[in-house]
Design a protein around this motif. Structure first.
Motif, PDB file in Angstrom:
ATOM      1  N   LYS A  32      -6.169  31.472 -58.130  1.00 56.16           N
ATOM      2  CA  LYS A  32      -5.049  32.000 -57.350  1.00 56.16           C
ATOM      3  C   LYS A  32      -4.152  32.815 -58.267  1.00 56.16           C
ATOM      4  N   ASP A  33      -3.794  34.001 -57.830  1.00 53.74           N
ATOM      5  CA  ASP A  33      -2.926  34.874 -58.629  1.00 53.74           C
ATOM      6  C   ASP A  33      -1.457  34.626 -58.314  1.00 53.74           C
ATOM      7  N   SER A  34      -0.661  34.546 -59.375  1.00 57.57           N
ATOM      8  CA  SER A  34       0.795  34.533 -59.241  1.00 57.57           C
ATOM      9  C   SER A  34       1.371  35.657 -60.081  1.00 57.57           C
ATOM     10  N   TYR A  35       2.617  36.005 -59.794  1.00 55.33           N
ATOM     11  CA  TYR A  35       3.307  37.083 -60.524  1.00 55.33           C
ATOM     12  C   TYR A  35       4.643  36.530 -60.980  1.00 55.33           C
ATOM     13  N   ALA A  53       6.390  34.837 -57.807  1.00 55.43           N
ATOM     14  CA  ALA A  53       5.869  35.325 -56.533  1.00 55.43           C
ATOM     15  C   ALA A  53       4.416  34.874 -56.463  1.00 55.43           C
ATOM     16  N   GLY A  54       4.144  33.928 -55.584  1.00 52.75           N
ATOM     17  CA  GLY A  54       2.791  33.369 -55.482  1.00 52.75           C
ATOM     18  C   GLY A  54       2.269  33.436 -54.072  1.00 52.75           C
ATOM     19  N   PRO A  55       2.006  34.642 -53.560  1.00 52.03           N
ATOM     20  CA  PRO A  55       1.535  34.735 -52.174  1.00 52.03           C
ATOM     21  C   PRO A  55       0.254  33.943 -51.958  1.00 52.03           C
ATOM     22  N   LEU A  56       0.179  33.284 -50.816  1.00 50.16           N
ATOM     23  CA  LEU A  56      -0.961  32.433 -50.508  1.00 50.16           C
ATOM     24  C   LEU A  56      -2.044  33.272 -49.833  1.00 50.16           C
ATOM     25  N   PRO A  57      -3.255  33.297 -50.413  1.00 46.72           N
ATOM     26  CA  PRO A  57      -4.323  34.139 -49.850  1.00 46.72           C
ATOM     27  C   PRO A  57      -4.566  33.867 -48.368  1.00 46.72           C
ATOM     28  N   LYS A  58      -4.668  34.956 -47.613  1.00 44.27           N
ATOM     29  CA  LYS A  58      -4.981  34.942 -46.180  1.00 44.27           C
ATOM     30  C   LYS A  58      -3.903  34.302 -45.312  1.00 44.27           C
ATOM     31  N   ASP A  63       0.447  38.880 -49.088  1.00 48.72           N
ATOM     32  CA  ASP A  63      -0.864  38.806 -49.733  1.00 48.72           C
ATOM     33  C   ASP A  63      -1.521  40.173 -49.547  1.00 48.72           C
ATOM     34  N   LEU A  64      -1.155  41.091 -50.427  1.00 46.07           N
ATOM     35  CA  LEU A  64      -1.508  42.500 -50.272  1.00 46.07           C
ATOM     36  C   LEU A  64      -2.343  42.984 -51.451  1.00 46.07           C
ATOM     37  N   PRO A  65      -3.338  43.840 -51.209  1.00 45.45           N
ATOM     38  CA  PRO A  65      -4.095  44.398 -52.341  1.00 45.45           C
ATOM     39  C   PRO A  65      -3.223  45.247 -53.257  1.00 45.45           C
ATOM     40  N   GLN A  66      -2.134  45.803 -52.703  1.00 44.48           N
ATOM     41  CA  GLN A  66      -1.253  46.675 -53.492  1.00 44.48           C
ATOM     42  C   GLN A  66       0.017  45.964 -53.940  1.00 44.48           C
ATOM     43  N   ILE A  67      -0.033  44.649 -54.065  1.00 44.77           N
ATOM     44  CA  ILE A  67       1.196  43.916 -54.363  1.00 44.77           C
ATOM     45  C   ILE A  67       1.814  44.330 -55.699  1.00 44.77           C
ATOM     46  N   GLU A  68       0.995  44.698 -56.678  1.00 44.58           N
ATOM     47  CA  GLU A  68       1.577  45.105 -57.958  1.00 44.58           C
ATOM     48  C   GLU A  68       2.332  46.425 -57.836  1.00 44.58           C
ATOM     49  N   GLU A  69       1.839  47.326 -56.995  1.00 44.87           N
ATOM     50  CA  GLU A  69       2.582  48.575 -56.756  1.00 44.87           C
ATOM     51  C   GLU A  69       3.910  48.287 -56.066  1.00 44.87           C
ATOM     52  N   VAL A  70       3.884  47.338 -55.111  1.00 46.66           N
ATOM     53  CA  VAL A  70       5.117  46.938 -54.425  1.00 46.66           C
ATOM     54  C   VAL A  70       6.108  46.355 -55.432  1.00 46.66           C
ATOM     55  N   LEU A  71       5.624  45.493 -56.321  1.00 45.28           N
ATOM     56  CA  LEU A  71       6.486  44.886 -57.338  1.00 45.28           C
ATOM     57  C   LEU A  71       7.081  45.939 -58.268  1.00 45.28           C
ATOM     58  N   SER A 304       5.313  22.783 -51.276  1.00 42.68           N
ATOM     59  CA  SER A 304       4.942  23.905 -52.133  1.00 42.68           C
ATOM     60  C   SER A 304       3.717  24.593 -51.531  1.00 42.68           C
ATOM     61  N   ALA A 305       3.449  25.793 -51.978  1.00 44.17           N
ATOM     62  CA  ALA A 305       2.345  26.585 -51.428  1.00 44.17           C
ATOM     63  C   ALA A 305       1.441  27.062 -52.569  1.00 44.17           C
ATOM     64  N   LEU A 306       0.991  26.099 -53.378  1.00 47.66           N
ATOM     65  CA  LEU A 306       0.062  26.344 -54.487  1.00 47.66           C
ATOM     66  C   LEU A 306       0.669  27.195 -55.596  1.00 47.66           C
ATOM     67  N   GLU A 307       1.996  27.131 -55.749  1.00 50.29           N
ATOM     68  CA  GLU A 307       2.627  27.809 -56.871  1.00 50.29           C
ATOM     69  C   GLU A 307       2.298  27.085 -58.179  1.00 50.29           C
ATOM     70  N   SER A 308       2.519  27.759 -59.283  1.00 48.26           N
ATOM     71  CA  SER A 308       2.476  27.095 -60.588  1.00 48.26           C
ATOM     72  C   SER A 308       3.720  26.214 -60.720  1.00 48.26           C
ATOM     73  N   ASN A 309       3.880  25.606 -61.880  1.00 45.52           N
ATOM     74  CA  ASN A 309       5.063  24.771 -62.110  1.00 45.52           C
ATOM     75  C   ASN A 309       6.362  25.568 -62.079  1.00 45.52           C
ATOM     76  N   ILE A 310       6.295  26.877 -62.300  1.00 45.21           N
ATOM     77  CA  ILE A 310       7.514  27.708 -62.223  1.00 45.21           C
ATOM     78  C   ILE A 310       8.076  27.657 -60.803  1.00 45.21           C
ATOM     79  N   GLY A 311       7.231  27.979 -59.823  1.00 41.91           N
ATOM     80  CA  GLY A 311       7.680  27.950 -58.431  1.00 41.91           C
ATOM     81  C   GLY A 311       7.945  26.547 -57.933  1.00 41.91           C
ATOM     82  N   LEU A 312       7.108  25.599 -58.361  1.00 42.52           N
ATOM     83  CA  LEU A 312       7.273  24.213 -57.931  1.00 42.52           C
ATOM     84  C   LEU A 312       8.624  23.656 -58.375  1.00 42.52           C
ATOM     85  N   ASN A 313       9.041  23.987 -59.579  1.00 39.65           N
ATOM     86  CA  ASN A 313      10.350  23.557 -60.082  1.00 39.65           C
ATOM     87  C   ASN A 313      11.475  24.054 -59.176  1.00 39.65           C
TER      88      ASN A 313
END
Length: 363
Positions: A32-35, A53-58, A63-71, A304-313
């Motif tokens: 799972k990708d997080s930013y 930012a940890g969008p949940l797939p589907k 959950d966008l293919p261009q999320i890095e451009e948006v960021l 939580s929605a499968l975030e890393s410990n950063i988001g979970l905190n």
């Protein structure tokens, strides 16, 4: 401290690796990708606030293919803004600046800004979880899979001291899932072990009531999202008639205006709602949902929605700020081989913040 600040931001993509194939109703996750977002004052670049930012797939709207451009676009525009330097000012800025269609990005910047506001020490809000080492009770999550895999997870959670078990259902035959739950209930009464199930919308509308009546034999606490989201009339009927209390989850995603949120709760009037800040638009939006629910006598808990410990905190601190005693869905920090080392610890069905443990580096 000035009343308004102009800040810089940056991000880093981070791929989390699951310890097992995580089965959901939308498929199996292996990674799972997080930013990770960092914000800082240009004159003090070593004091940073961090968010995820940890969008949940589907499932997430962003959950966008261009999320890095948006960021990148947000980060460029962000550096030109001036932010009123208070908790209220930060949350108002985030609500106005970040589009409703990018809820995980809004949440990441909210938490990064609040972290920076509180000194860059991973403190997000005033709360007993961070400040006073107060634990939060959580449910033990049982992932979808074959019968043996699910049974082994249940045994592990029970041996680890969890008093609330949540099982995802809909992956194998309903009778086999019922059999697993029945095994627990034969060993432990509802006073000993609280059982929750999450259908993730798996039940066909015409079969839902029959399955709910069968599940009621097990003295369940609740079932999350028995039918697919968007069927307000059918869900409202189920909430009125079901012998198992229903909690809305996916139903809340994409409902972004105050008026629509009121309409949803008034039309369906569920016993519970499930709050995932990453999917709902962050802290400000989650607080709004809670306020609307409590006005209507609707219960809630945070997940939580499968975030890393950063988001979970961040989610744990938001949860703690409400003084709730109900078990929360905050046990996802143990899912990954390469999670960010953190002070978040789980023991005997509770999560707590161990001030003696340092955060690991993600940069």
């Amino acid at each position: 401290m000035p009343n308004a600040l102009q800040l810089k931001a940056d991000y880093k993509k981070y791929t989390l690796d699951f310890k097992f194939d995580a089965g959901t109703s939308r498929g199996v996750l292996k990674t799972k990708d997080s930013y990770f977002i960092k914000v800082y004052r240009p004159e003090y670049p070593n004091v940073i606030g961090t968010g995820e930012a940890g969008p949940l797939p589907k499932l997430s709207m962003d959950d966008l293919p261009q999320i890095e451009e948006v960021l990148k676009d947000y980060i460029e525009k962000f550096s030109q803004q001036r932010i009123q330097w208070s908790e209220k000012g930060i949350l108002e800025f985030a609500r106005a600046f970040f589009d409703d269609q990018h809820p995980s990005i809004r949440f990441a910047f909210e938490t990064a800004l609040l972290d920076l506001y509180n000194g860059g020490q991973k403190k997000i809000l005033e709360n007993d979880f961070y400040q006073n080492n107060s634990p939060i009770p959580i449910n033990g999550l049982i992932w979808m899979g074959d019968y043996g895999f699910m049974e082994s997870q249940i045994e592990k959670k029970l041996s680890d001291g969890f008093s609330c078990i949540k099982m995802k259902i809909g992956a194998i035959h309903f009778e086999r899932e019922f059999e697993l739950l029945e095994k627990i209930r034969k060993r432990f009464t509802a006073d000993d072990i609280t059982l929750r199930v999450d259908a993730n919308g798996a039940f066909p509308v015409e079969e839902a009531m029959g399955k709910l009546e069968k599940l009621a034999e097990l003295d369940l606490h609740s079932i999350e999202q028995p039918i697919k989201a968007g069927q307000w009339k059918e869900m409202g009927h189920l909430c009125q008639k079901s012998p198992v209390p229903i909690a809305l989850d996916e139903e809340l995603i994409g409902v972004t205006t105050l008026e629509k949120r009121k309409q949803l709760l008034d039309n369906i009037h569920p016993p519970y709602i499930i709050l995932k800040p990453t999917l709902l638009g962050g802290i400000g939006d989650t607080r709004e949902w809670i306020s609307l629910a409590e006005e209507r006598g609707i219960g809630w808990w945070m997940t939580s929605a499968l975030e890393s410990n950063i988001g979970l905190n961040s989610i744990a601190q938001l949860t703690s700020s409400f003084q709730t005693k109900m078990p929360q869905g905050l046990g996802t920090g143990q899912l990954y081989h390469n999670n960010i080392p953190s002070p978040l610890k789980i023991s005997k069905g509770e999560i707590f913040y161990d001030k003696n443990t340092q955060w690991g580096d993600w940069q």
